[in-house]
Design a protein around this motif. Structure first.
Motif, PDB file in Angstrom:
ATOM      1  N   GLY A   1       0.845  -1.190   0.000  1.00  0.00           N
ATOM      2  CA  GLY A   1       0.000   0.000   0.000  1.00  0.00           C
ATOM      3  C   GLY A   1       0.882   1.242   0.000  1.00  0.00           C
ATOM      4  N   ASP A   2       0.279   2.392   0.358  1.00  0.00           N
ATOM      5  CA  ASP A   2       0.988   3.670   0.263  1.00  0.00           C
ATOM      6  C   ASP A   2       2.298   3.657   1.039  1.00  0.00           C
ATOM      7  OD1 ASP A   2      -1.089   4.891  -1.215  1.00  0.00           O
ATOM      8  OD2 ASP A   2      -2.238   5.197   0.628  1.00  0.00           O
TER       9      ASP A   2
ATOM     10  N   VAL B   1       5.305   5.303   2.788  1.00  0.00           N
ATOM     11  CA  VAL B   1       5.485   6.620   3.406  1.00  0.00           C
ATOM     12  C   VAL B   1       6.915   6.840   3.916  1.00  0.00           C
ATOM     13  CG1 VAL B   1       3.077   6.973   4.016  1.00  0.00           C
ATOM     14  CG2 VAL B   1       4.560   5.739   5.603  1.00  0.00           C
TER      15      VAL B   1
ATOM     16  N   GLU C   1       8.368   1.341   4.697  1.00  0.00           N
ATOM     17  CA  GLU C   1       7.185   1.407   5.550  1.00  0.00           C
ATOM     18  C   GLU C   1       6.008   1.971   4.776  1.00  0.00           C
ATOM     19  OE1 GLU C   1       7.472   2.727   9.583  1.00  0.00           O
ATOM     20  OE2 GLU C   1       9.653   2.731   9.518  1.00  0.00           O
ATOM     21  N   SER C   2       4.881   1.299   4.905  1.00  0.00           N
ATOM     22  CA  SER C   2       3.632   1.871   4.416  1.00  0.00           C
ATOM     23  C   SER C   2       2.943   2.507   5.616  1.00  0.00           C
ATOM     24  CB  SER C   2       2.758   0.791   3.788  1.00  0.00           C
ATOM     25  OG  SER C   2       2.354  -0.123   4.781  1.00  0.00           O
ATOM     26  N   VAL C   3       1.749   3.045   5.400  1.00  0.00           N
ATOM     27  CA  VAL C   3       1.041   3.664   6.510  1.00  0.00           C
ATOM     28  C   VAL C   3       0.923   2.659   7.658  1.00  0.00           C
ATOM     29  CG1 VAL C   3      -1.082   4.791   7.233  1.00  0.00           C
ATOM     30  CG2 VAL C   3      -0.252   5.125   4.921  1.00  0.00           C
ATOM     31  N   LYS C   4       0.638   1.409   7.300  1.00  0.00           N
ATOM     32  CA  LYS C   4       0.334   0.416   8.321  1.00  0.00           C
ATOM     33  C   LYS C   4       1.504  -0.473   8.719  1.00  0.00           C
ATOM     34  CE  LYS C   4      -3.061  -0.950  10.014  1.00  0.00           C
ATOM     35  NZ  LYS C   4      -3.507  -0.639  11.382  1.00  0.00           N
TER      36      LYS C   4
ATOM     37  N   ARG D   1      -9.009  -5.151   0.109  1.00  0.00           N
ATOM     38  CA  ARG D   1      -8.080  -6.133   0.669  1.00  0.00           C
ATOM     39  C   ARG D   1      -8.599  -6.506   2.052  1.00  0.00           C
ATOM     40  NH1 ARG D   1      -2.164  -4.360   0.808  1.00  0.00           N
ATOM     41  NH2 ARG D   1      -2.602  -4.360  -1.412  1.00  0.00           N
TER      42      ARG D   1
ATOM     43  N   GLN E   1      -8.257  -1.925   3.344  1.00  0.00           N
ATOM     44  CA  GLN E   1      -8.269  -0.800   2.407  1.00  0.00           C
ATOM     45  C   GLN E   1      -8.974  -1.218   1.127  1.00  0.00           C
ATOM     46  OE1 GLN E   1      -3.962  -0.097   1.443  1.00  0.00           O
ATOM     47  NE2 GLN E   1      -4.606  -0.823  -0.568  1.00  0.00           N
TER      48      GLN E   1
ATOM     49  N   GLY F   1      -6.578   2.709  -1.245  1.00  0.00           N
ATOM     50  CA  GLY F   1      -5.343   3.076  -0.581  1.00  0.00           C
ATOM     51  C   GLY F   1      -5.657   3.866   0.675  1.00  0.00           C
ATOM     52  N   VAL F   2      -4.845   3.659   1.709  1.00  0.00           N
ATOM     53  CA  VAL F   2      -5.133   4.284   3.005  1.00  0.00           C
ATOM     54  C   VAL F   2      -5.126   5.809   2.895  1.00  0.00           C
ATOM     55  CG1 VAL F   2      -4.325   4.562   5.376  1.00  0.00           C
ATOM     56  CG2 VAL F   2      -4.256   2.313   4.298  1.00  0.00           C
ATOM     57  N   LYS F   3      -4.128   6.355   2.175  1.00  0.00           N
ATOM     58  CA  LYS F   3      -4.016   7.815   2.126  1.00  0.00           C
ATOM     59  C   LYS F   3      -5.225   8.449   1.440  1.00  0.00           C
ATOM     60  CE  LYS F   3       0.413   9.502   1.329  1.00  0.00           C
ATOM     61  NZ  LYS F   3       1.702   9.359   0.608  1.00  0.00           N
ATOM     62  N   ALA F   4      -5.641   7.880   0.319  1.00  0.00           N
ATOM     63  CA  ALA F   4      -6.774   8.442  -0.414  1.00  0.00           C
ATOM     64  C   ALA F   4      -8.063   8.327   0.405  1.00  0.00           C
ATOM     65  CB  ALA F   4      -6.934   7.727  -1.751  1.00  0.00           C
TER      66      ALA F   4
ATOM     67  N   LEU G   1     -10.132  -0.271   7.512  1.00  0.00           N
ATOM     68  CA  LEU G   1      -9.582  -0.185   8.865  1.00  0.00           C
ATOM     69  C   LEU G   1      -8.260   0.573   8.902  1.00  0.00           C
ATOM     70  CD1 LEU G   1     -10.222  -3.822  10.156  1.00  0.00           C
ATOM     71  CD2 LEU G   1     -11.515  -1.751  10.714  1.00  0.00           C
ATOM     72  N   GLY G   2      -7.513   0.561   7.783  1.00  0.00           N
ATOM     73  CA  GLY G   2      -6.252   1.295   7.735  1.00  0.00           C
ATOM     74  C   GLY G   2      -6.492   2.785   7.947  1.00  0.00           C
TER      75      GLY G   2
ATOM     76  N   ASP H   1      -7.708   3.757  11.403  1.00  0.00           N
ATOM     77  CA  ASP H   1      -6.657   3.871  12.414  1.00  0.00           C
ATOM     78  C   ASP H   1      -5.879   5.183  12.296  1.00  0.00           C
ATOM     79  OD1 ASP H   1      -5.285   2.677  14.663  1.00  0.00           O
ATOM     80  OD2 ASP H   1      -3.555   2.553  13.337  1.00  0.00           O
TER      81      ASP H   1
ATOM     82  N   THR I   1       2.288   6.402  13.517  1.00  0.00           N
ATOM     83  CA  THR I   1       2.112   6.279  12.077  1.00  0.00           C
ATOM     84  C   THR I   1       2.636   7.532  11.400  1.00  0.00           C
ATOM     85  OG1 THR I   1       0.506   5.632  10.363  1.00  0.00           O
ATOM     86  CG2 THR I   1      -0.188   7.355  11.872  1.00  0.00           C
ATOM     87  N   GLN I   2       2.655   7.508  10.087  1.00  0.00           N
ATOM     88  CA  GLN I   2       2.896   8.713   9.318  1.00  0.00           C
ATOM     89  C   GLN I   2       1.529   9.359   9.118  1.00  0.00           C
ATOM     90  OE1 GLN I   2       5.707  10.030   8.335  1.00  0.00           O
ATOM     91  NE2 GLN I   2       5.189  11.424   6.660  1.00  0.00           N
TER      92      GLN I   2
END
Lengths: 127, 356
Positions: free
Chosen positions: A37-38, A40, A61-64, B17, B29, B32-35, B220-221, B224, B311-312
Motif C-alpha cells: 500500500g501507500d 510513506v 514502511e507503508s502507513v500500516k 483487501r 483498504q 489506498g489508506v491515504k486516499a 480499517l487502515g 486507524d 504512524t505517518q
C-alpha cells in the motif's frame, strides 16, 4: 495481475535486480508495492556499506506496516536513491524505474529467479 | 473460520483487501489508506464497523448495572444521548472502552469486537445481584459509520430525521431510505459524522445508497490513521488490562465521585491521590523515521516508556504517535526506532482538530 518485466531478475522476498556489468540496481516489485500500500518511508543504507546476500539492507514502511528489504546479492553499496527521502511514493508510482532503491557492486551471484520463475512464485503464494 | 459482516459481499465487489481483524474478515483498504483518509477529511467516507459488539441492558436494574460497570456517570445521560466510558477491573486496569447509549427501554453498550465475549462475562459476573437482562445482540445489528464534512448533507437525502437538530453524541431512532435505523452523531475520525445501526439484511442497500451518493468506502487502515490524528485511544494499544483510563488520558470519561461506585473506582481514586506512574503523551518524530506500537521511549538516557500507537500522519505529513511515558517526561524524549534513538517532541493531543 502485477507487472513482472522480463529483463529483470527477482528474489522470493519480492526484490528485483537489474544487472549492468558488476553493478546491480535493486528495488521492490510491483507486487510488493501493491501489497504494502501507500509507501510513506524508506530507510536505505549509506554508500560504502556492505551486505551479504539475503541480509537486510533497509526498511520500507507503508502507513500500516514495516517491511525489511533484503540484498538479492552480496556487495558494496555504490549509490542510493536519495529521491526516496522526499518522495517515498515513487516506490508505488514507478517501482521498476524512479522507485529504485540501491546500486550494489556485486560480489558473486545470489540465488535469483527469472521473470517466469518469479511469476510462478507469485502464483504459488496466492494459493 | 473467520466471521463475516453483512457487508462482506460489498467489500469483495469493491476489490477490498481483506484481513483478519478480531476474528472477522474485514476490509483494511479499498484503493489506498491515504486516499481514503483524505476522502474522510475533505468529503465523506463510509466504514463497515459491523464487527463492533452491541450489548443491551434491560430491566428494572439496567441503570444500576451500567452505573456499576462503567466509569462515566450514566444517570447524567438523557434518553437519546450517548457517552464514552471505560470498563475497569477492580485493579483499575481497563477491560474495554465503550460507548453507552441511553435508550427509552434501557442501555446499549457498544464494545470492541475483540473484547465482546470477555466484556459480557465481566458484565454478568459483576451484576449477579441485580434484576437486569444483559443481552449480546451483536449479530442482530450491522453498523455503518459515515464520516466527514459532507456526511450530514449526504445522509439527509435519505432520512426524514432532522439531522441539523441532532447534536454531537445524540442519537435518534428513525429510518434511512425507508429502512428502520438508529442514527447516532458519533464517530472515531475527528470529523463530523454518523454511525448508523441497521438490520443486517438492510445493510447492503444502505451501503450502496451512501456509495452512490458520493461517500468513499474506507477501511480499517484509514480508520486507524484518522483516529490517531484525532488523539483517540485504541484498546490494545493505549488501553489494556494493565493500563488505567487515567493513565491513558481519558479522565474526562471517568467520574471519580460517582455513587454508588463503579468497579475499579477505589483503585482509580487511589491512583489519582498517589500520583500516576505513567501518562499518555502525544509526540512528533523530529528526525527521520516512523515510531510504531511497542517501540521503546528513552529520556535522559533512561528507559521512560513505550510507544502505544504511531504512524505517518496523512494530514500533517509527519510521523506522529502516542506513548505511555513516566510522568516526569516533559518536552522531548527519544523513540528507539530499530535500535537507533530518534528525537521526538511532545505535542498537544489531538494532533488534528477540525474547523467548526
Amino acid at each position: 495481475m502485477s507487472n513482472v518485466p522480463g529483463e529483470l531478475k527477482y528474489t522470493r522476498s519480492h526484490e528485483w535486480v537489474r544487472e549492468e556489468g558488476d553493478t546491480v540496481t535493486v528495488g521492490i516489485t510491483d507486487h510488493a508495492q501493491e501489497e504494502l500500500g501507500d509507501v510513506v518511508f524508506v530507510e536505505l543504507p549509506q554508500v560504502g556499506d556492505s551486505f551479504g546476500a539475503g541480509e537486510s539492507f533497509g526498511v520500507v514502511e507503508s502507513v500500516k506496516a514495516v517491511s525489511d528489504l533484503y540484498a538479492p546479492v552480496g556487495g558494496e553499496v555504490v549509490e542510493v536513491n536519495e529521491a526516496l527521502n522526499e518522495r517515498p511514493e515513487l516506490v508505488n508510482e514507478d517501482p521498476y524505474g524512479e522507485g529504485w532503491m540501491i546500486k550494489l557492486k556485486a560480489e558473486g551471484s545470489g540465488d535469483l529467479l527469472s521473470a517466469a520463475d518469479y511469476e510462478k512464485h507469485l502464483a504459488e503464494e496466492a494459493e | 473460520m473467520l466471521r463475516r459482516t453483512p457487508l462482506y459481499e460489498e467489500h469483495k465487489a469493491l476489490g477490498a483487501r481483506l484481513v483478519d481483524f478480531a476474528g472477522y474478515e474485514m476490509p483494511v483498504q479499498y484503493t489506498g489508506v491515504k486516499a481514503e483518509h483524505q476522502a474522510v477529511r475533505t468529503a465523506a467516507g463510509i466504514f463497515d464497523v459491523s464487527h463492533m459488539g452491541e450489548v443491551f441492558f434491560r430491566g428494572p436494574d439496567a441503570e444500576a448495572a451500567v452505573q456499576r460497570l462503567v466509569t462515566r456517570d450514566v444517570s447524567r445521560l438523557e434518553a437519546g444521548q450517548a457517552g464514552y466510558a471505560a470498563v475497569c477491573y477492580k485493579s483499575g486496569g481497563t477491560v474495554d472502552d465503550v460507548l453507552v447509549y441511553r435508550r427509552p427501554d434501557g442501555y446499549l453498550v457498544v464494545v470492541n469486537a475483540a473484547n465482546r465475549e470477555k466484556d459480557v462475562e465481566h458484565f454478568r459476573e459483576h451484576t449477579t445481584d441485580l434484576d437486569v437482562e444483559i443481552s449480546d445482540e451483536s449479530d442482530e445489528w450491522a453498523l455503518i459509520a459515515l464520516q466527514g464534512p459532507k456526511s450530514a448533507e449526504i445522509l439527509q437525502r435519505f432520512t426524514s430525521a432532522d439531522l441539523s437538530g441532532l447534536r454531537y453524541y445524540r442519537f435518534v431512532e428513525g429510518e434511512v431510505d425507508g429502512l428502520s435505523a438508529t442514527i447516532s452523531r458519533t464517530g472515531y475520525t475527528g470529523e463530523d459524522g454518523f454511525e448508523i445501526f441497521a438490520r443486517p439484511e438492510d445493510a447492503p442497500v444502505l451501503w450502496r445508497r451512501l456509495l452512490d451518493a458520493g461517500a468513499t468506502p474506507a477501511g480499517l487502515g484509514a480508520r486507524d490513521t484518522l483516529r490517531l490524528e484525532a488523539g483517540m485511544c485504541l484498546y490494545g494499544n493505549e488501553l489494556d488490562e494493565d493500563t488505567s483510563p487515567l493513565e491513558a488520558g481519558i479522565s474526562f470519561a471517568v467520574h471519580l465521585n460517582k455513587t454508588p461506585e463503579f468497579v475499579g473506582q477505589a483503585a482509580l481514586r487511589r491512583q489519582k491521590e498517589e500520583g500516576l506512574n505513567r501518562k499518555l503523551a502525544g509526540f512528533e518524530v523530529v528526525g527521520r523515521g516512523i515510531a510504531r506500537h511497542g517501540y521503546p521511549v528513552v529520556a535522559g538516557g533512561r528507559e521512560a516508556g513505550v510507544v502505544t500507537s504511531g504512524t505517518q500522519s496523512p494530514t500533517l505529513n509527519k510521523a506522529i504517535g502516542l506513548a505511555l511515558v513516566s510522568p516526569d517526561v516533559e518536552d522531548t524524549f527519544e523513540v528507539v526506532i530499530r535500535g537507533r534513538p530518534a528525537e521526538a517532541r511532545v505535542v498537544p493531543i489531538p494532533f488534528y482538530k477540525r474547523e467548526r
